[in-house]
Design a protein around this motif. Structure first.
Motif, PDB file in Angstrom:
ATOM      1  N   GLU A 172       0.783  -1.202  -0.097  1.00 11.03           N
ATOM      2  CA  GLU A 172       0.004  -0.018  -0.063  1.00 11.03           C
ATOM      3  C   GLU A 172       0.833   1.161  -0.007  1.00 11.03           C
ATOM      4  OE1 GLU A 172      -3.191  -0.094  -0.267  1.00 11.03           O
ATOM      5  OE2 GLU A 172      -3.325  -2.259   0.039  1.00 11.03           O
ATOM      6  N   ARG A 173       0.757   2.186  -0.765  1.00  6.77           N
ATOM      7  CA  ARG A 173       1.429   3.224  -1.020  1.00  6.77           C
ATOM      8  C   ARG A 173       0.825   4.700  -0.619  1.00  6.77           C
ATOM      9  NH1 ARG A 173       6.259   1.634  -3.409  1.00  6.77           N
ATOM     10  NH2 ARG A 173       6.427  -0.488  -4.363  1.00  6.77           N
ATOM     11  N   GLU A 174       1.655   5.667  -0.403  1.00  3.80           N
ATOM     12  CA  GLU A 174       0.939   7.108  -0.037  1.00  3.80           C
ATOM     13  C   GLU A 174       1.279   7.797  -1.765  1.00  3.80           C
ATOM     14  OE1 GLU A 174       3.743   8.672   2.800  1.00  3.80           O
ATOM     15  OE2 GLU A 174       2.929   7.070   4.332  1.00  3.80           O
ATOM     16  N   PRO A 175       0.583   8.954  -1.685  1.00  4.67           N
ATOM     17  CA  PRO A 175       0.719   9.515  -3.184  1.00  4.67           C
ATOM     18  C   PRO A 175       1.985   9.434  -3.805  1.00  4.67           C
ATOM     19  CG  PRO A 175      -0.876  10.672  -1.826  1.00  4.67           C
ATOM     20  CD  PRO A 175      -0.208   9.726  -0.830  1.00  4.67           C
ATOM     21  N   ASP A 176       3.057   9.866  -2.969  1.00  2.52           N
ATOM     22  CA  ASP A 176       4.345   9.872  -3.562  1.00  2.52           C
ATOM     23  C   ASP A 176       5.169   8.368  -3.918  1.00  2.52           C
ATOM     24  OD1 ASP A 176       4.999   9.253  -1.163  1.00  2.52           O
ATOM     25  OD2 ASP A 176       6.659  10.890  -0.895  1.00  2.52           O
ATOM     26  N   GLY A 177       4.253   7.475  -3.475  1.00  2.00           N
ATOM     27  CA  GLY A 177       4.937   6.032  -3.704  1.00  2.00           C
ATOM     28  C   GLY A 177       5.518   5.414  -2.559  1.00  2.00           C
ATOM     29  N   THR A 178       5.641   6.282  -1.522  1.00  2.00           N
ATOM     30  CA  THR A 178       6.217   5.901  -0.422  1.00  2.00           C
ATOM     31  C   THR A 178       5.333   4.842   0.540  1.00  2.00           C
ATOM     32  OG1 THR A 178       7.299   7.922   0.300  1.00  2.00           O
ATOM     33  CG2 THR A 178       6.839   6.492   2.126  1.00  2.00           C
ATOM     34  N   PRO A 179       5.751   3.480   1.009  1.00  2.00           N
ATOM     35  CA  PRO A 179       4.955   2.590   1.478  1.00  2.00           C
ATOM     36  C   PRO A 179       4.254   2.995   2.697  1.00  2.00           C
ATOM     37  CG  PRO A 179       7.096   1.693   0.915  1.00  2.00           C
ATOM     38  CD  PRO A 179       7.323   3.190   0.812  1.00  2.00           C
ATOM     39  N   ALA A 180       2.853   2.803   2.748  1.00  2.00           N
ATOM     40  CA  ALA A 180       2.011   3.585   3.562  1.00  2.00           C
ATOM     41  C   ALA A 180       2.179   2.929   4.813  1.00  2.00           C
ATOM     42  CB  ALA A 180       0.640   3.719   3.136  1.00  2.00           C
ATOM     43  N   GLY A 181       2.432   1.600   4.843  1.00  2.00           N
ATOM     44  CA  GLY A 181       2.365   0.870   6.225  1.00  2.00           C
ATOM     45  C   GLY A 181       1.861  -0.436   6.153  1.00  2.00           C
ATOM     46  N   THR A 182       0.854  -0.796   5.362  1.00  2.00           N
ATOM     47  CA  THR A 182       0.558  -2.292   5.056  1.00  2.00           C
ATOM     48  C   THR A 182       1.098  -3.043   3.788  1.00  2.00           C
ATOM     49  OG1 THR A 182      -1.584  -1.613   6.059  1.00  2.00           O
ATOM     50  CG2 THR A 182      -1.497  -3.714   4.872  1.00  2.00           C
ATOM     51  N   VAL A 183       1.479  -4.118   4.135  1.00  2.00           N
ATOM     52  CA  VAL A 183       2.237  -4.909   2.845  1.00  2.00           C
ATOM     53  C   VAL A 183       1.388  -6.063   2.772  1.00  2.00           C
ATOM     54  CG1 VAL A 183       4.398  -3.555   3.038  1.00  2.00           C
ATOM     55  CG2 VAL A 183       3.925  -5.891   4.548  1.00  2.00           C
ATOM     56  N   HIS A 184       1.399  -6.634   1.474  1.00  2.00           N
ATOM     57  CA  HIS A 184       0.588  -7.995   1.340  1.00  2.00           C
ATOM     58  C   HIS A 184       1.375  -8.979   0.717  1.00  2.00           C
ATOM     59  CE1 HIS A 184      -3.307  -5.590   2.019  1.00  2.00           C
ATOM     60  NE2 HIS A 184      -2.559  -4.461   1.211  1.00  2.00           N
ATOM     61  N   GLU A 185       1.149 -10.336   1.184  1.00  2.00           N
ATOM     62  CA  GLU A 185       1.663 -11.659   0.462  1.00  2.00           C
ATOM     63  C   GLU A 185       3.217 -11.368   0.430  1.00  2.00           C
ATOM     64  OE1 GLU A 185       0.022 -13.974   0.243  1.00  2.00           O
ATOM     65  OE2 GLU A 185      -2.260 -13.104   0.310  1.00  2.00           O
ATOM     66  N   GLY A 186       3.670 -11.638  -0.997  1.00  2.00           N
ATOM     67  CA  GLY A 186       5.022 -11.748  -1.260  1.00  2.00           C
ATOM     68  C   GLY A 186       5.855 -10.289  -0.794  1.00  2.00           C
ATOM     69  N   ALA A 187       5.221  -9.181  -0.648  1.00  2.00           N
ATOM     70  CA  ALA A 187       5.849  -8.036  -0.136  1.00  2.00           C
ATOM     71  C   ALA A 187       6.574  -8.196   1.467  1.00  2.00           C
ATOM     72  CB  ALA A 187       5.234  -6.930  -0.293  1.00  2.00           C
ATOM     73  N   MET A 188       5.782  -9.194   2.130  1.00  2.00           N
ATOM     74  CA  MET A 188       6.320  -9.695   3.455  1.00  2.00           C
ATOM     75  C   MET A 188       7.497 -10.274   3.654  1.00  2.00           C
ATOM     76  SD  MET A 188       2.453 -11.002   4.730  1.00  2.00           S
ATOM     77  CE  MET A 188       2.957 -11.752   6.152  1.00  2.00           C
TER      78      MET A 188
END
Length: 563
Positions: A172-188
């Protein structure tokens, strides 16, 4: 042979009868030697026979969980446990409290937060940053298909706005692409090298903590659905089981399901077979077996990674181009499933979306065409959505339906994060247990704990009612998807015994079988269906030994409080 233990003055559900019978049951040398009328069974008693007065309670075969994660669940209970949080604020407060109480932990690790507590199911890093800034925080959600991290955790893992989404996962990303805090599946997985390894001692203590809880719920056997070949300094959970068995600490009967690493390819099969053989050569399979391989075919519906035949909808009800994630190309899946089947091992699929179910069944068909029919007893777990044209294929292929019945009801995560984003009519296809049973599929039952409670009685309640205990929401799906009390009770006992190749020794109460039993405080079959969840396990017996007694446990608790 004289009875060492005699259960009397109660009800007995043997699993071979339509319902409970008024009967006595006798045990000697850890096995059942007689079940039947008091007149018939009492003749086995001797002066030194221990008599257990059921006082109208119900004796059932011990529950057997076909899909559970006890070591990981136990570890999480000993870490930052968010399973009891009912609001976002409470979850954050628990993290803050844990951080203060554990100042020496280099990372705050834990799990258990529920997606429905946060907008869109995706909490942000700033919520964690507000309470923990001095070290990384990494917390898996309740279904373990996503995680919540603070800024320090992303930095420690070297993840920034320039980090692309990995194959089989996303940020999940903020408008500028920075990771927002939640990651899913393989991103873990991108956090794995930075996080501390799971120490052996913690894994061992986690197993014992889980076992204590599960015994109190009448569970006498389980299939651990995630036992990986360890990487780096991580504890080897298979060794944990082996050591616990050798030390006499392992009370339950365990089938260890070895994890298929989706990045390692077919070459990993050799090591998996070697580990299977090591366990086979060292342990009675009624104690510990490792002849099963777990394959994750897809993700989960609430984060749009379950593989569906139909595309997901967006928040406006419009079609997207997303049909979820399949972790393997179909050709690759067929190839290694065929190889695993040829090695003599059982396959245990995570198949949640209907496209994943189709792919798993197709792979099993390919394996059968190549290797011939066999008795490996492959099974598909979760089955949130199944196409009607696939339900009959379970019986045709000899594949069992491994059901997590507790999920088959309306609840916030399903109603707000899943159903609105699926095609119209999807609710009727959800958890089609009744349809699978009617099509001849063999049902086995599990919990997926710690994703949700391991309590079999709560799951039995939902399977029969299609509503959550104590809820007044309408049932999920049509009446035809409900199971009878006997169907789900048998799935949780003799069904799972069959999937674990233990049906000759466990799963029903009959002479010659091991005395693996659970005692319930009431006759389930006399309860109104809406009150099934109110039944309580009062005793658990394995091999003729009482391994849990509720009255004794309560006395011990009271004594501990008084001290």
């Amino acid at each position: 042979m004289h009875a060492e233990i005699l259960f009397e003055n109660g009800w007995v559900y043997t699993g071979n009868d339509a319902g409970p019978i008024r009967a006595n049951l006798a045990i000697a040398d850890g096995r059942i030697i007689a079940v039947g009328s008091p007149e018939a069974v009492n003749g086995t008693a001797a002066p030194d026979t221990r008599r257990v007065d059921l006082d109208g309670q119900l004796l059932v075969p011990g529950f057997q969980d076909a899909h559970i994660h006890p070591i990981f669940a136990g570890v999480e209970m000993l870490q930052c446990d968010l399973t009891e949080a009912t609001t976002a604020e409470e979850a954050v407060a628990k993290v803050a409290r844990y951080a203060v109480q554990n100042p020496g932990q280099p990372w705050i690790l834990g799990a258990g937060w529920s997606m429905d507590l946060f907008p869109g199911g995706t909490p942000t890093r700033d919520l964690l940053d507000a309470v923990v800034q001095d070290r990384p925080v990494y917390l898996q959600n309740r279904d373990h298909h996503g995680a919540w991290a603070n800024t320090a955790a992303f930095a420690a893992a070297g993840i920034s706005r320039d980090t692309p989404d990995p194959a089989g996962g996303r940020f999940e990303r903020e408008p500028d692409g920075t990771p927002a805090g939640t990651v899913h599946e393989g991103a873990m997985d991108l956090f794995n090298e930075a996080k501390p390894a799971l120490p052996y001692n913690l894994a061992y203590q986690g197993l014992l903590a889980s076992q204590e809880l599960l015994l109190s719920q009448g569970i006498t056997a389980w299939q651990d659905a995630w036992v990986p070949i360890p990487e780096g300094d991580h504890a080897d959970n298979l060794k944990v089981y082996m050591d616990a068995a050798n030390a006499g600490d392992l009370k339950v009967r365990v089938t260890a399901c070895q994890w298929w690493d989706r990045t390692a390819g077919l070459s990993q099969l050799e090591a998996i077979v070697e580990r299977r053989d090591t366990v086979r050569d060292s342990f009675n399979p009624l104690v510990l077996s490792a002849n099963t391989v777990k394959v994750m075919v897809d993700g989960v519906a609430e984060n749009f990674t379950a593989a569906m035949h139909h595309v997901y909808l967006d928040h406006h009800g419009h079609h997207t181009d997303n049909r979820g994630i399949e972790f393997f190309e179909t050709g690759e899946l067929k190839e290694f499933v065929t190889a695993i089947d040829a090695s003599g091992m059982q396959l245990h699929f995570h198949a949640l979306g209907d496209r994943a179910v189709t792919d798993a069944l197709d792979a099993l068909q390919t394996a059968r065409d190549a290797n011939g029919a066999n008795d490996h007893r492959h099974h598909l777990a979760h089955l949130q959505v199944v196409r009607s044209e696939d339900t009959a294929r379970f019986a045709e292929l000899g594949a069992a339906a491994n059901v997590q019945a507790l999920w088959a009801c309306h609840e916030d995560q399903l109603d707000t994060l899943t159903l609105p984003f699926l095609e119209p009519g999807a609710e009727a296809r959800h958890y089609p247990f009744g349809e699978l049973a009617a099509a001849g599929a063999r049902l086995v039952a599990g919990s997926d704990w710690p994703v949700s409670t391991a309590d079999p009685l709560a799951a039995i309640h939902v399977a029969v009612n299609r509503t959550a205990p104590g809820e007044d929401l309408p049932p999920l799906g049509p009446e035809s998807q409900k199971l009878s009390l006997k169907q789900i009770l048998d799935a949780y006992t003799q069904g799972t015994a069959w999937i674990n190749h233990m049906e000759a020794e466990t799963g029903t109460l009959e002479p010659g079988k091991l005395a693996d039993l659970a005692v319930l405080d009431v006759n389930l079959f006399d309860l109104p269906q809406q009150e099934l969840h109110k039944a309580v396990v009062t005793q658990t017996w394995i091999g003729g030994e009482c391994v849990y007694d509720r009255a004794a446990a309560r006395r011990n608790q009271h004594t501990a409080v008084m001290q």
